[in-house]
Scaffold this active site. Structure first.
Site, PDB file in Angstrom:
ATOM      1  N   SER A 221     -59.474 122.281  27.360  1.00 52.91           N
ATOM      2  CA  SER A 221     -60.289 122.279  28.568  1.00 52.91           C
ATOM      3  C   SER A 221     -60.934 123.652  28.767  1.00 52.91           C
ATOM      4  O   SER A 221     -61.584 124.174  27.857  1.00 52.91           O
ATOM      5  CB  SER A 221     -59.423 121.835  29.759  1.00 52.91           C
ATOM      6  OG  SER A 221     -60.196 121.500  30.873  1.00 52.91           O
ATOM      7  N   ASP A 287     -62.506 110.762  27.818  1.00 55.06           N
ATOM      8  CA  ASP A 287     -62.401 112.043  28.519  1.00 55.06           C
ATOM      9  C   ASP A 287     -63.799 112.529  28.902  1.00 55.06           C
ATOM     10  O   ASP A 287     -64.689 112.631  28.054  1.00 55.06           O
ATOM     11  CB  ASP A 287     -61.712 113.065  27.612  1.00 55.06           C
ATOM     12  CG  ASP A 287     -61.428 114.380  28.312  1.00 55.06           C
ATOM     13  OD1 ASP A 287     -61.662 114.475  29.531  1.00 55.06           O
ATOM     14  OD2 ASP A 287     -60.969 115.319  27.630  1.00 55.06           O
ATOM     15  N   HIS A 324     -57.580 113.079  29.750  1.00 60.94           N
ATOM     16  CA  HIS A 324     -57.864 114.499  29.545  1.00 60.94           C
ATOM     17  C   HIS A 324     -56.613 115.303  29.204  1.00 60.94           C
ATOM     18  O   HIS A 324     -56.707 116.397  28.654  1.00 60.94           O
ATOM     19  CB  HIS A 324     -58.515 115.071  30.815  1.00 60.94           C
ATOM     20  CG  HIS A 324     -58.927 116.509  30.701  1.00 60.94           C
ATOM     21  ND1 HIS A 324     -59.846 116.952  29.766  1.00 60.94           N
ATOM     22  CD2 HIS A 324     -58.544 117.615  31.398  1.00 60.94           C
ATOM     23  CE1 HIS A 324     -60.016 118.268  29.895  1.00 60.94           C
ATOM     24  NE2 HIS A 324     -59.233 118.684  30.882  1.00 60.94           N
TER      25      HIS A 324
END
Length: 400
Positions: A221, A287, A324
């Protein structure tokens, strides 16, 4: 007998851009990717998110026993030692998901957060890995994905990375600010996360200059975005070369999980132009983060697509959080069958890890939801029977 990873590490680290290794996913590459994903996951498992603690935003653990405390010693043949903690701040306003602040008036820092670490393979680890591997792991965000909607996606010139080399390159202002900002008010950020990491890499490259070295950068991320900047920075500015050995450059590889886009097409071209730099992006089908920012940005490196919806172990179809989640990603890497379709765990990876911080496993597996919590949330009973929050190792972690 040398391990197959020791013999093949250059290919596994992308020497040939993972040409024939991604479909079907190579039997050595699969655990190799998971290994670097676990190094990134360690930044989440060690991060203190308890705002009631004066140490919110720091590491729960010191460097000495770091990997033991995050569960990466037992059953793990890859041996490393943390040599440096990294701290970040931001000169521009960023969502609270990025910089966690303590509610305490005695907070350890009002400006900085622990953002990752540098580690190096031990002698034992070097034997398994086939070289002295230096790892830089960058932490991502620990909150929900709401930050996607309230983060301004401006493009700026990354002058500290590329200096005067390429005037047209643009990167995401938020990622760049967190990577390059310092703050004289903070003892942890008198130098930026960038400078802390680069200086430690230089020290280790010089220390092991007579050995074969690799530099591996990883993150998930936001951490993957920082890892992307860090990887190209190392190569662009020669930190993968020892002093007085300018011809001998160590390869730099970025393993990126759920990586948002970092820069424009000129950034991509610059990234691709460095022969010693490789990147593999792992992307889960639903995602949303890898799709951001939507306009004006380009992906870098090669892509490994997975789809955790195909796993029989997970609740169907999942949600934004589970799609995610990094442990979900590593589960997906362990079982993906790529173009063959379906899902089969080819790596003996405990499915319980998926529920470490979310509710994703099917109920029949009887694994508690979000099970990784400190005992009593860090509260420790004192001799007089009272309770005190003691959630920080006070050893050797102050080294800005």
């Amino acid at each position: 007998m040398r391990s197959s990873i020791a013999k093949r590490w250059k290919h596994l680290s992308g020497q040939n851009n993972w040409g024939e290794l991604l479909d079907p996913l190579d039997n050595d590459l699969r655990p190799y990717i998971i290994h670097y994903g676990e190094m990134a996951q360690a930044t989440y498992d060690a991060f203190n998110t308890e705002k009631a603690s004066k140490f919110a935003g720091s590491s729960l653990y010191g460097k000495k026993d770091f990997f033991s405390n995050v569960g990466l010693v037992k059953g793990n043949t890859y041996k490393y030692q943390v040599t440096k903690f990294l701290y970040a701040t931001s000169q521009i306003q960023v969502p609270e998901a990025f910089i966690v602040k303590s509610l305490s008036r005695e907070a350890w820092s009002k400006e900085s957060n622990w953002i990752g670490y540098v580690a190096v393979a031990t002698d034992e680890g070097k034997d398994i890995l086939g070289r002295r591997d230096i790892v830089i792991a960058w932490r991502g965000t620990v909150q929900t994905l709401e930050w996607i909607n309230d983060f301004e996606f401006n493009l700026v010139s990354p002058e500290k990375i590329f200096a005067d080399q390429r005037g047209d390159i643009k990167v995401h202002e938020g990622w760049y600010s967190i990577y390059t900002s310092d703050d004289p008010r903070s003892p942890y950020n008198k130098s930026s996360a960038r400078d802390q990491g680069l200086n430690e890499i230089r020290r280790l490259v010089d220390q092991f200059k007579n050995e074969e070295i690799s530099i591996t950068v990883t993150g998930h991320s936001l951490g993957a975005a920082l890892a992307t900047l860090n990887a190209v920075d190392i190569v662009a500015n020669g930190y993968n070369k020892a002093k007085n050995q300018s011809r001998k450059a160590s390869p730099v590889t970025a393993f990126l999980f759920a990586c948002p886009r970092v820069g424009d097409s000129d950034f991509k071209n610059a990234f691709t132009g460095f022969k010693d730099l490789k990147a593999l992006r792992v992307r889960n089908a639903l995602d949303v983060v890898p799709n951001y920012p939507l306009i004006g940005y380009s992906d870098v490196g090669e892509e490994l697509a997975i789809d955790t919806r195909k796993s029989k172990y997970l609740k169907s179809p999942g949600n934004l959080s589970s799609w995610h989640n990094l442990e979900g990603y590593l589960h997906g890497v362990a079982g993906t069958q790529r173009s063959k379709g379906g899902f089969n765990l080819e790596v003996n990876r405990d499915i319980a890890l998926v529920n470490k911080s979310i509710d994703a496993l099917r109920d029949e597996y009887l694994v508690p939801v979000s099970w990784r919590v400190q005992k009593n949330k860090g509260m420790v009973q004192q001799a007089d029977g009272s309770w005190k929050l003691m959630d920080h190792e006070d050893e050797d972690d102050f080294d800005p």
